[in-house]
Design a protein around this motif. Structure first.
Motif, PDB file in Angstrom:
ATOM      1  N   PRO B   3       1.368  -1.563  -0.346  1.00  0.00           N
ATOM      2  CA  PRO B   3      -0.609   0.240   0.006  1.00  0.00           C
ATOM      3  C   PRO B   3       1.150   1.565  -0.214  1.00  0.00           C
ATOM      4  O   PRO B   3       0.629   2.319  -0.629  1.00  0.00           O
ATOM      5  CB  PRO B   3      -0.628  -0.156   1.406  1.00  0.00           C
ATOM      6  N   LEU B   4       1.975   1.645   0.591  1.00  0.00           N
ATOM      7  CA  LEU B   4       2.524   2.872   1.129  1.00  0.00           C
ATOM      8  C   LEU B   4       3.183   2.328  -0.999  1.00  0.00           C
ATOM      9  O   LEU B   4       3.474   3.548  -1.097  1.00  0.00           O
ATOM     10  CB  LEU B   4       3.683   2.667   1.954  1.00  0.00           C
ATOM     11  N   GLU B   5       4.265   1.699  -1.044  1.00  0.00           N
ATOM     12  CA  GLU B   5       4.665   1.752  -2.331  1.00  0.00           C
ATOM     13  C   GLU B   5       3.051   2.560  -3.823  1.00  0.00           C
ATOM     14  O   GLU B   5       3.426   3.714  -4.408  1.00  0.00           O
ATOM     15  CB  GLU B   5       4.993   0.291  -3.007  1.00  0.00           C
ATOM     16  N   THR B   6       1.951   2.647  -3.678  1.00  0.00           N
ATOM     17  CA  THR B   6       1.852   2.598  -4.244  1.00  0.00           C
ATOM     18  C   THR B   6       0.487   4.243  -4.191  1.00  0.00           C
ATOM     19  O   THR B   6       0.883   4.839  -5.154  1.00  0.00           O
ATOM     20  CB  THR B   6      -0.118   1.673  -4.009  1.00  0.00           C
ATOM     21  N   PHE B   7       1.053   3.927  -2.607  1.00  0.00           N
ATOM     22  CA  PHE B   7       0.851   6.056  -2.327  1.00  0.00           C
ATOM     23  C   PHE B   7       1.852   6.502  -3.359  1.00  0.00           C
ATOM     24  O   PHE B   7       1.488   7.638  -3.672  1.00  0.00           O
ATOM     25  CB  PHE B   7       1.027   5.967  -0.483  1.00  0.00           C
ATOM     26  N   ILE B   8       2.916   6.036  -2.905  1.00  0.00           N
ATOM     27  CA  ILE B   8       4.040   6.867  -3.237  1.00  0.00           C
ATOM     28  C   ILE B   8       4.197   6.760  -4.844  1.00  0.00           C
ATOM     29  O   ILE B   8       3.943   7.929  -5.848  1.00  0.00           O
ATOM     30  CB  ILE B   8       5.903   6.505  -3.476  1.00  0.00           C
ATOM     31  N   GLN B   9       3.881   5.725  -5.618  1.00  0.00           N
ATOM     32  CA  GLN B   9       3.453   5.944  -6.936  1.00  0.00           C
ATOM     33  C   GLN B   9       2.856   6.523  -7.326  1.00  0.00           C
ATOM     34  O   GLN B   9       2.793   7.592  -8.569  1.00  0.00           O
ATOM     35  CB  GLN B   9       3.403   4.788  -7.575  1.00  0.00           C
ATOM     36  N   GLN B  10       2.093   7.233  -6.925  1.00  0.00           N
ATOM     37  CA  GLN B  10       0.483   7.786  -7.212  1.00  0.00           C
ATOM     38  C   GLN B  10       1.180   8.972  -7.027  1.00  0.00           C
ATOM     39  O   GLN B  10       1.456   9.781  -7.492  1.00  0.00           O
ATOM     40  CB  GLN B  10      -0.731   7.171  -6.364  1.00  0.00           C
ATOM     41  N   LEU B  11       1.606   9.715  -6.041  1.00  0.00           N
ATOM     42  CA  LEU B  11       2.017  10.429  -5.518  1.00  0.00           C
ATOM     43  C   LEU B  11       3.237  11.253  -6.687  1.00  0.00           C
ATOM     44  O   LEU B  11       3.424  12.577  -7.648  1.00  0.00           O
ATOM     45  CB  LEU B  11       3.103  11.101  -4.535  1.00  0.00           C
ATOM     46  N   ILE B  12       4.214   9.932  -7.514  1.00  0.00           N
ATOM     47  CA  ILE B  12       5.423  10.147  -7.916  1.00  0.00           C
ATOM     48  C   ILE B  12       4.170  11.275  -9.806  1.00  0.00           C
ATOM     49  O   ILE B  12       4.921  12.342 -10.151  1.00  0.00           O
ATOM     50  CB  ILE B  12       6.451   9.888  -8.739  1.00  0.00           C
ATOM     51  N   ASN B  13       3.441  10.173  -9.763  1.00  0.00           N
ATOM     52  CA  ASN B  13       2.306  10.661 -10.880  1.00  0.00           C
ATOM     53  C   ASN B  13       2.169  11.505 -10.652  1.00  0.00           C
ATOM     54  O   ASN B  13       1.723  12.521 -11.820  1.00  0.00           O
ATOM     55  CB  ASN B  13       0.984   9.063 -11.119  1.00  0.00           C
ATOM     56  N   GLY B  14       0.988  11.690  -9.135  1.00  0.00           N
ATOM     57  CA  GLY B  14       0.852  13.302  -9.732  1.00  0.00           C
ATOM     58  C   GLY B  14       1.260  14.100  -9.478  1.00  0.00           C
ATOM     59  O   GLY B  14       1.436  15.545 -10.297  1.00  0.00           O
ATOM     60  N   LEU B  15       3.006  14.265  -8.815  1.00  0.00           N
ATOM     61  CA  LEU B  15       3.659  15.149  -9.180  1.00  0.00           C
ATOM     62  C   LEU B  15       4.265  15.578 -11.094  1.00  0.00           C
ATOM     63  O   LEU B  15       4.631  16.658 -11.167  1.00  0.00           O
ATOM     64  CB  LEU B  15       5.243  14.924  -8.683  1.00  0.00           C
ATOM     65  N   VAL B  16       4.494  14.852 -11.740  1.00  0.00           N
ATOM     66  CA  VAL B  16       4.052  15.223 -12.604  1.00  0.00           C
ATOM     67  C   VAL B  16       3.424  15.485 -13.382  1.00  0.00           C
ATOM     68  O   VAL B  16       3.880  16.745 -13.998  1.00  0.00           O
ATOM     69  CB  VAL B  16       4.153  13.734 -13.580  1.00  0.00           C
ATOM     70  N   ILE B  17       1.598  15.351 -13.338  1.00  0.00           N
ATOM     71  CA  ILE B  17       0.792  16.645 -14.109  1.00  0.00           C
ATOM     72  C   ILE B  17       1.302  17.669 -13.488  1.00  0.00           C
ATOM     73  O   ILE B  17       0.527  18.724 -13.978  1.00  0.00           O
ATOM     74  CB  ILE B  17      -0.244  15.150 -14.115  1.00  0.00           C
ATOM     75  N   GLY B  18       1.671  17.889 -11.775  1.00  0.00           N
ATOM     76  CA  GLY B  18       1.514  18.689 -11.004  1.00  0.00           C
ATOM     77  C   GLY B  18       2.268  19.838 -12.052  1.00  0.00           C
ATOM     78  O   GLY B  18       1.822  20.991 -11.786  1.00  0.00           O
ATOM     79  N   MET B  19       3.588  19.809 -12.588  1.00  0.00           N
ATOM     80  CA  MET B  19       4.264  20.229 -12.811  1.00  0.00           C
ATOM     81  C   MET B  19       3.616  20.823 -13.775  1.00  0.00           C
ATOM     82  O   MET B  19       3.710  22.096 -13.953  1.00  0.00           O
ATOM     83  CB  MET B  19       5.968  19.757 -13.241  1.00  0.00           C
ATOM     84  N   ILE B  20       3.482  20.586 -14.984  1.00  0.00           N
ATOM     85  CA  ILE B  20       2.516  20.484 -15.981  1.00  0.00           C
ATOM     86  C   ILE B  20       2.095  21.816 -15.469  1.00  0.00           C
ATOM     87  O   ILE B  20       1.324  22.693 -16.011  1.00  0.00           O
ATOM     88  CB  ILE B  20       2.278  19.402 -16.926  1.00  0.00           C
ATOM     89  N   TYR B  21       0.933  21.552 -14.806  1.00  0.00           N
ATOM     90  CA  TYR B  21      -0.530  22.508 -14.692  1.00  0.00           C
ATOM     91  C   TYR B  21       0.192  23.277 -13.850  1.00  0.00           C
ATOM     92  O   TYR B  21      -0.053  24.604 -14.191  1.00  0.00           O
ATOM     93  CB  TYR B  21      -1.336  21.920 -13.326  1.00  0.00           C
ATOM     94  N   ALA B  22       1.546  23.395 -12.799  1.00  0.00           N
ATOM     95  CA  ALA B  22       1.918  24.594 -12.637  1.00  0.00           C
ATOM     96  C   ALA B  22       3.019  25.927 -13.736  1.00  0.00           C
ATOM     97  O   ALA B  22       2.413  26.972 -13.391  1.00  0.00           O
ATOM     98  CB  ALA B  22       3.022  24.454 -11.711  1.00  0.00           C
ATOM     99  N   LEU B  23       3.190  25.174 -14.495  1.00  0.00           N
ATOM    100  CA  LEU B  23       3.437  25.613 -15.686  1.00  0.00           C
ATOM    101  C   LEU B  23       2.128  26.817 -16.208  1.00  0.00           C
ATOM    102  O   LEU B  23       2.964  27.954 -16.479  1.00  0.00           O
ATOM    103  CB  LEU B  23       4.088  24.493 -16.737  1.00  0.00           C
ATOM    104  N   ILE B  24       1.631  25.704 -16.666  1.00  0.00           N
ATOM    105  CA  ILE B  24       0.460  26.561 -17.731  1.00  0.00           C
ATOM    106  C   ILE B  24       0.163  27.613 -16.163  1.00  0.00           C
ATOM    107  O   ILE B  24      -0.351  28.945 -16.660  1.00  0.00           O
ATOM    108  CB  ILE B  24      -1.435  25.753 -18.111  1.00  0.00           C
ATOM    109  N   ALA B  25      -0.228  27.159 -15.311  1.00  0.00           N
ATOM    110  CA  ALA B  25      -1.196  27.959 -14.288  1.00  0.00           C
ATOM    111  C   ALA B  25      -0.044  29.160 -14.208  1.00  0.00           C
ATOM    112  O   ALA B  25      -0.641  30.986 -13.794  1.00  0.00           O
ATOM    113  CB  ALA B  25      -0.689  27.703 -12.872  1.00  0.00           C
ATOM    114  N   LEU B  26       1.294  29.427 -14.080  1.00  0.00           N
ATOM    115  CA  LEU B  26       2.116  30.189 -13.637  1.00  0.00           C
ATOM    116  C   LEU B  26       1.111  31.783 -14.941  1.00  0.00           C
ATOM    117  O   LEU B  26       1.533  33.109 -14.378  1.00  0.00           O
ATOM    118  CB  LEU B  26       3.293  30.246 -14.616  1.00  0.00           C
ATOM    119  N   GLY B  27       1.004  31.267 -16.481  1.00  0.00           N
ATOM    120  CA  GLY B  27       0.769  32.172 -17.038  1.00  0.00           C
ATOM    121  C   GLY B  27      -0.535  32.600 -16.948  1.00  0.00           C
ATOM    122  O   GLY B  27      -1.052  34.002 -16.987  1.00  0.00           O
TER     123      GLY B  27
END
Ligand code: ATP
Ligand code: MG
Lengths: 235, 301
Positions: B3-27
């Motif tokens: 379960p912990l590994e799944t959690f961390i894997q989801q966080l990693i996936n979320g971080l990736v898409i989050g970085m994209i949102y962040a770049l767009i949000a800056l505009g």
């Protein structure tokens, strides 16, 4: 060098606030502009600085006309304003505020020297230089606003009520500096509630009432004028 | 996976898409910070980045194929340049003439520009899904049970670098200081000799260029794009900007990452079909409860 303003008309929407004002400000002299609240003093300064569009009228500085030019060009020509209410950049540090005063010379190595120079005029700013300007006291903010304008190396300095809301001791300090700046050859247009002091130091003064100049003359003479004494000196 | 590994894997996936949102949000946030306009056209601007990237890839010589880093660099450079110029152009023709008009006039114009751009995108690239090539298909880093694809690390690292450069620009350079000054008090900035119109153009240029990079990453990450993708991702990025306090630059970066992670966890634990709902839910709650964002708004008193 002289800044001549002729027949300035300014309106907010349909309401005409300045109804034809003419002023002259000379380098190395203090010129005062005195008037009641709402008479149009700040409006006149904002118009001179190019922030408000002229409906009618003309401006001439150093023999050149300044018409329909941008505020940054007016600042670049040497006419610099310290606005009413100080308007320092609160989230920027004192040092950054000073740097921005010299924005037009930002690549110039003399900016550093100028910062040192304003620090000797206002030593307290040197102590506060890394602090955000919003954390300064009212008096310190006024000093910063003046220092920031000096960073632009003005030939003519427009000051809008620099003593507003400040303790007498602080006001005295600021006025001392203004006299010093004047003695170095800068022309000052002083808008003041503190009419007595302004008239005492002004070589020429204007009285403005609801958008018109109603009286002008040497400051010392206006100090004796009955109308001025009753309306602006509380006598 | 534990379960912990799944959690961390989801966080990693979320971080990736989050970085994209962040770049767009800056505009969104940079434009709002200076002219208090929600630039609805930003959704279309950034997705244009994906289309430009795709077009550049199509035009590349064979030697610069998949798996070549230079191909990526070229795609990003041109997408960013193109979107940056598009943003500046839009500001120039659509928003600048309205500078002294009521706020609502600008807002409605922005919505109009968004529709126009969406239709232009459809005319140029058609109404169907465009699929993206998969770069570096087989390279992935595995840390024990976790898997980070090349694309994921590329997205995280390059957006981090762009954000750091932006942060340095805003904090340290004179132009950045002028930008902060103008967003605090435009008139005072003008009195200091700052040409505020130029500063506004710079905000559109940088915000749109970062958006273009974000849009291209978005396309690469999800493998397909269509002309109306800018709309949904745009709302999410806007949510990220509001989350961090619209007008607040570091806030937009944090807001993007936070939203991405919430979405990642939501998609992992609840259902991926619901993941879009989170963004809207968060946006509504934010607007009702904390309209100035979790970090508070960057504004002058
Ligand atoms: N932005 C504005 N829109 C509409 N009317 C305005 C605006 N700014 C000022 N006015 C009006 O113009 C008139 C002159 O205002 P101004 O601020 O120039 O006066 P002032 O002489 O500087 O007064 P004070 O001593 O209070 O600073 C006032 O009647 C004021 O209400
Ligand atoms: Mg005033």
């Amino acid at each position: 060098m002289r800044l001549k303003v002729k027949n300035l008309h300014i309106s907010y929407g349909k309401i005409e606030v300045l109804k034809g004002i003419s002023l002259e400000i000379s380098q190395g002299k203090i010129t005062a502009l005195v008037g009641a609240n709402g008479a149009g003093k700040s409006t006149a300064l904002m118009a001179i600085s190019g922030i408000l569009p002229l409906k009618e009228g003309s401006m001439e500085f150093d023999g050149k006309t300044l018409e329909r030019i941008r505020p940054d060009e007016i600042t670049a020509s040497g006419v610099v304003q310290v606005p009413e209410g100080r308007r320092v950049f609160r989230r920027l540090t004192v040092f950054e505020n000073l740097q921005l005063g010299a924005f037009l010379r930002r690549n110039d190595h003399t900016v550093k020297e100028d910062i040192e120079r304003v620090f000797t005029l206002f030593p307290i700013l040197s102590k506060r230089k890394s602090q955000e300007a919003g954390t300064l006291s009212g008096g310190e903010q006024q000093m910063l606003a003046i220092a920031r304008a000096l960073m632009a190396r003005p030939k003519i300095l427009l000051l809008d009520e620099p003593s507003l809301g400040l303790a007498p001791l602080v006001v005295e300090k600021i006025f001392d500096v203004l006299l010093k700046i004047q003695s170095e050859g800068v022309g000052i247009l002083l808008v003041e509630q503190n009419a007595r002091w302004a008239l005492e130091v002004a070589s020429w003064a204007y009285v403005i009432e609801t958008g018109r100049i109603v009286l002008e003359g040497p400051g010392s003479q206006l100090l004796m004028n009955d109308r001025v004494r009753s309306a602006y000196l509380g006598e | 996976m534990s379960p912990l590994e799944t959690f961390i894997q989801q966080l990693i996936n979320g971080l990736v898409i989050g970085m994209i949102y962040a770049l767009i949000a800056l505009g969104y946030t940079m434009v709002y910070g200076i002219i208090q306009l929600i630039n609805f056209a930003h959704g279309e601007i950034f997705i244009t980045g994906a289309f430009i990237g795709l077009a550049v890839f199509g035009a590349l010589p064979g030697a610069l194929g998949l798996g070549n880093l230079w191909a990526l660099v070229l795609m990003f450079a041109l997408a960013m340049a193109g979107c940056g110029l598009l943003g500046v152009l839009i500001e120039r023709v659509a928003y600048r003439p309205l500078r002294k008009s009521p706020r609502l006039a600008c807002l409605i114009t922005a919505i109009g520009v968004s529709f126009i751009l969406q239709n232009v995108l459809m005319l140029i690239w058609g109404p169907v899904d465009k699929s993206f090539p998969v770069f570096f298909k087989h390279s992935a880093l595995t840390f024990g049970a976790f898997r980070v694809t090349f694309m994921q690390s590329f997205i995280v690292i390059s957006s981090l670098v762009m954000m750091l450069v932006l942060h340095f620009f805003i904090r340290r350079t004179m132009l950045g200081k002028a930008l902060r000054a103008a967003s605090e008090d435009m008139t005072a900035a003008r009195l200091m000799g700052i040409n505020v119109e130029r500063i506004i153009s710079v905000c559109f240029l940088i915000g749109s260029a970062l958006g273009g990079a974000g849009g291209l990453m978005y396309g690469m990450y999800y493998n397909t794009i269509t002309f109306h993708d800018g709309y949904l991702a745009g709302i999410k990025a806007f949510t990220a900007a509001v989350l961090g306090g619209i007008g607040n630059v570091p806030g937009a970066m944090l807001g993007g990452v936070a939203l991405g992670m919430m979405e990642g966890l939501g998609a992992g634990y609840l259902s991926s079909e619901w993941k879009n709902v989170f963004a809207f839910l968060i946006l509504i709650i934010l607007l009702l409860r904390w309209p100035s964002g979790i970090l508070g708004k960057f504004r002058h008193e």
